[in-house]
Design a protein around this motif. Structure first.
Motif, mmCIF file in Angstrom:
data_model
loop_
_atom_site.group_PDB
_atom_site.id
_atom_site.type_symbol
_atom_site.label_atom_id
_atom_site.label_comp_id
_atom_site.label_asym_id
_atom_site.label_seq_id
_atom_site.Cartn_x
_atom_site.Cartn_y
_atom_site.Cartn_z
ATOM 1 N N TYR A 79 7.679 -16.720 -0.917
ATOM 2 C CA TYR A 79 6.648 -18.180 -0.073
ATOM 3 C C TYR A 79 5.392 -17.264 -0.662
ATOM 4 N N ILE A 107 8.735 -21.373 -1.305
ATOM 5 C CA ILE A 107 7.963 -22.202 -0.935
ATOM 6 C C ILE A 107 6.066 -21.560 -0.944
ATOM 7 N N LEU A 108 5.293 -22.692 -1.163
ATOM 8 C CA LEU A 108 3.847 -22.618 -1.686
ATOM 9 C C LEU A 108 2.456 -23.845 -0.582
ATOM 10 N N ASP A 109 2.422 -23.270 0.601
ATOM 11 C CA ASP A 109 1.471 -23.486 1.385
ATOM 12 C C ASP A 109 -0.263 -23.981 0.438
ATOM 13 N N PRO A 119 -1.289 -24.467 -2.502
ATOM 14 C CA PRO A 119 -1.249 -24.095 -4.034
ATOM 15 C C PRO A 119 -3.215 -23.642 -4.631
ATOM 16 N N LEU A 176 11.580 -25.849 -4.803
ATOM 17 C CA LEU A 176 10.184 -25.856 -4.489
ATOM 18 C C LEU A 176 10.245 -26.514 -3.088
ATOM 19 N N PHE A 228 6.507 -27.273 -0.855
ATOM 20 C CA PHE A 228 5.120 -27.074 -1.214
ATOM 21 C C PHE A 228 4.160 -28.725 -0.285
ATOM 22 N N GLU A 259 0.726 -29.829 -0.056
ATOM 23 C CA GLU A 259 -0.315 -29.847 -1.132
ATOM 24 C C GLU A 259 -1.112 -31.312 -0.665
#
Length: 117
Positions: free
Chosen positions: A3, A70-72, A74, A97, A99, A101
């Protein structure tokens, strides 16, 4: 699961003491792809810009062995060049993935399924 949030996990100390040896090769390759400075191992994290810390945090998450990433947001506060660098790095990853965005172009380039809220 790995994360990366909007606020970098690492902001104090040194990369050398924080990156596990087994993740170092992938971490180094990702940092190179993100154009991070070559002296990053000799500098305290407190001396990096907020953008550099964000790149380091994303490299940290990408270098962790995981099945889900998990990307918040990016791309928050990041430039166009980094957008292309991250896009390439994510496409090369063999990981599920998830995310959030706001950049629809980025989402279309990286995602195979999209949920609009």
């Amino acid at each position: 699961m790995a994360y990366a949030s909007q606020i970098p996990k690492w902001d104090k100390g040194s990369i050398e003491e924080l990156i596990p040896p087994e993740n170092k090769r992938v971490f180094d390759r990702t940092c190179d792809a993100f154009d991070l400075p070559k002296d990053m191992y000799t500098r305290p994290l407190e001396t990096f810009s907020s953008g550099e810390l964000r790149k380091i945090d994303l490299a940290r998450a990408l270098s962790q062995p995981s099945d889900i990433l998990i990307l918040d947001e990016p791309l928050n506060y990041m430039d166009y060049l980094f957008k292309m660098q991250l896009r390439k790095a994510l496409v090369e990853q063999a990981v599920t993935l998830i995310f959030v965005e706001h950049d629809r172009e980025f989402g279309k380039a990286v995602a195979t399924k999209t949920l609009y809220l």
